[in-house]
Each structure stands twice: as C-alpha cells, then as structure tokens.
Scaffold this motif. Structure first.
Motif, short mmCIF file in Angstrom:
data_model
loop_
_atom_site.label_atom_id
_atom_site.label_comp_id
_atom_site.label_asym_id
_atom_site.label_seq_id
_atom_site.Cartn_x
_atom_site.Cartn_y
_atom_site.Cartn_z
N UNK A 1 5.94 -3.45 -8.18
CA UNK A 1 7.28 -3.81 -8.65
C UNK A 1 7.32 -3.77 -10.18
N UNK A 2 6.26 -4.27 -10.81
CA UNK A 2 6.17 -4.24 -12.28
C UNK A 2 6.22 -2.80 -12.80
N UNK A 3 5.52 -1.89 -12.09
CA UNK A 3 5.45 -0.49 -12.53
C UNK A 3 6.68 0.30 -12.09
N UNK A 4 7.54 -0.34 -11.31
CA UNK A 4 8.78 0.28 -10.86
C UNK A 4 8.52 1.54 -10.03
N UNK A 5 7.53 1.46 -9.13
CA UNK A 5 7.20 2.60 -8.28
C UNK A 5 7.74 2.39 -6.88
N UNK B 1 -5.58 0.70 -7.75
CA UNK B 1 -5.98 -0.43 -8.60
C UNK B 1 -7.50 -0.65 -8.51
N UNK B 2 -8.19 0.39 -8.08
CA UNK B 2 -9.64 0.38 -8.11
C UNK B 2 -10.30 -0.31 -6.94
N UNK B 3 -9.53 -0.52 -5.86
CA UNK B 3 -10.08 -1.18 -4.66
C UNK B 3 -10.11 -0.15 -3.53
N UNK B 4 -11.32 0.21 -3.10
CA UNK B 4 -11.44 1.29 -2.11
C UNK B 4 -11.33 0.74 -0.69
N UNK B 5 -10.13 0.23 -0.39
CA UNK B 5 -9.81 -0.29 0.94
C UNK B 5 -8.53 0.37 1.43
N UNK B 6 -8.43 0.53 2.77
CA UNK B 6 -7.29 1.27 3.32
C UNK B 6 -6.06 0.36 3.44
N UNK B 7 -5.35 0.27 2.33
CA UNK B 7 -4.14 -0.56 2.24
C UNK B 7 -3.13 0.17 1.37
N UNK B 8 -1.84 0.15 1.79
CA UNK B 8 -0.81 0.54 0.82
C UNK B 8 0.36 -0.41 0.93
N UNK B 9 1.14 -0.45 -0.15
CA UNK B 9 2.40 -1.20 -0.15
C UNK B 9 3.48 -0.23 -0.60
N UNK B 10 4.71 -0.49 -0.16
CA UNK B 10 5.83 0.36 -0.56
C UNK B 10 7.07 -0.51 -0.65
N UNK B 11 7.98 -0.08 -1.49
CA UNK B 11 9.23 -0.83 -1.60
C UNK B 11 10.39 0.14 -1.67
N UNK B 12 11.42 -0.15 -0.88
CA UNK B 12 12.60 0.70 -0.83
C UNK B 12 13.84 -0.17 -1.05
N UNK B 13 14.96 0.51 -1.15
CA UNK B 13 16.25 -0.18 -1.29
C UNK B 13 16.26 -1.13 -2.48
N UNK B 14 15.74 -0.64 -3.61
CA UNK B 14 15.76 -1.45 -4.83
C UNK B 14 14.99 -2.75 -4.71
#
Ligand code: NI
Length: 153
Positions: A40-44, A52-65
C-alpha cells in the motif's frame, strides 16, 4: 506492522525459487501484514514475498483502490483460460512497463494466514496480477515474458 525494503532487479534474491510455507503462526501473520503495508505504501497492485527478501510462497494484492486486499499463501494456478495481452509493471523494476500475455481467467488455490484453504477466481487485470505474483515465487520477472523482449529474441 512495518514497511519493508523492496528488492530491485539485479538482486539475485528475485531469481530464487521460494519455499512453501509450512508454519501458519504469528510470524507468518506479521510477515503478511508487513507485505500489505509495504504494498500500500508503494502504491502497487501486488507484492510477492521474495520482493522483500523472504523466499516463501506468499503474495498479497490490492484492487479497487485498496478496498479489496487479497493474501495468498502457497498459491497454485489450478485453471487458466483464454489469453490477454496487457501492459504490466513491477515494484522491483521501476519505470518499466511492457505488454505481457497472460491467461484471461484463472482459478488459484491457496491458503489464508490461518492455514484455511481459499479459492481465488480472477479475470483480466486481476488474473494477470495473480500470474505475475506467482511468477515471482519461481524467480520469474514480467520482463522475461514481455512482448518486446520476445520479439527481440
Ligand atoms: Ni512484480
């Protein structure tokens, strides 16, 4: 909660294969919260743990502002249909946008931070985003798949 440093292209960490999450504990929860804060800080639109340098199978996503936040642990694409070519960017590759072909629809199976199975269905932009983030978990960057690069080969 904390903003983490986003690793940039050229860092070998982005080329590693991430490992599945096996412990659904408080540490995982903190990591996912940090990923969401950083995104959210990076506005992605999406951020994968190796960014972020952590080799684990995780992602986050944000839509709709920012009104929709998705977190996916150990995500797997179980269905992919159609094709769509659209421009993409990446928080790890500043100032680069290029067209990438992705499935138009995907179904992703994953887990939430508590280890409960979840199913994510996505179309269009969101489908591209999920594929882009899952690629990060295998050390693949969107520029590897970009149309202009494919043509140049
Ligand atoms: Ni990316």
């Amino acid at each position: 909660m904390a903003i983490r440093k986003i690793y940039q292209i050229g860092d070998d960490t982005l080329r590693q294969i991430s490992k599945p999450v096996t412990e659904f504990d408080e540490k995982l929860s903190v990591l996912i919260d940090d990923m969401i804060d950083t995104l959210i800080y990076a506005d992605g639109a999406g951020l994968a743990a190796p960014q972020i340098g952590v080799l684990k199978r995780i992602f986050v996503a944000t839509f709709d502002g920012g009104s929709t936040v998705i977190e996916a642990v150990n995500p797997v694409i179980v269905k992919a249909k159609g094709r769509r070519v659209a421009p993409e960017g990446c928080l790890s590759i500043p100032n680069v946008r290029d067209k990438v072909e992705r499935p138009r629809h995907v179904v992703v199976h994953a887990f939430d931070r508590h280890g409960e199975p979840i199913e994510l269905k996505a179309d269009g932009f969101e489908a591209s985003c999920f594929c882009h983030e899952i690629d990060h978990l295998d050390g693949i960057l969107f520029t590897d798949r970009a149309e202009s690069i494919k043509k140049a080969r």
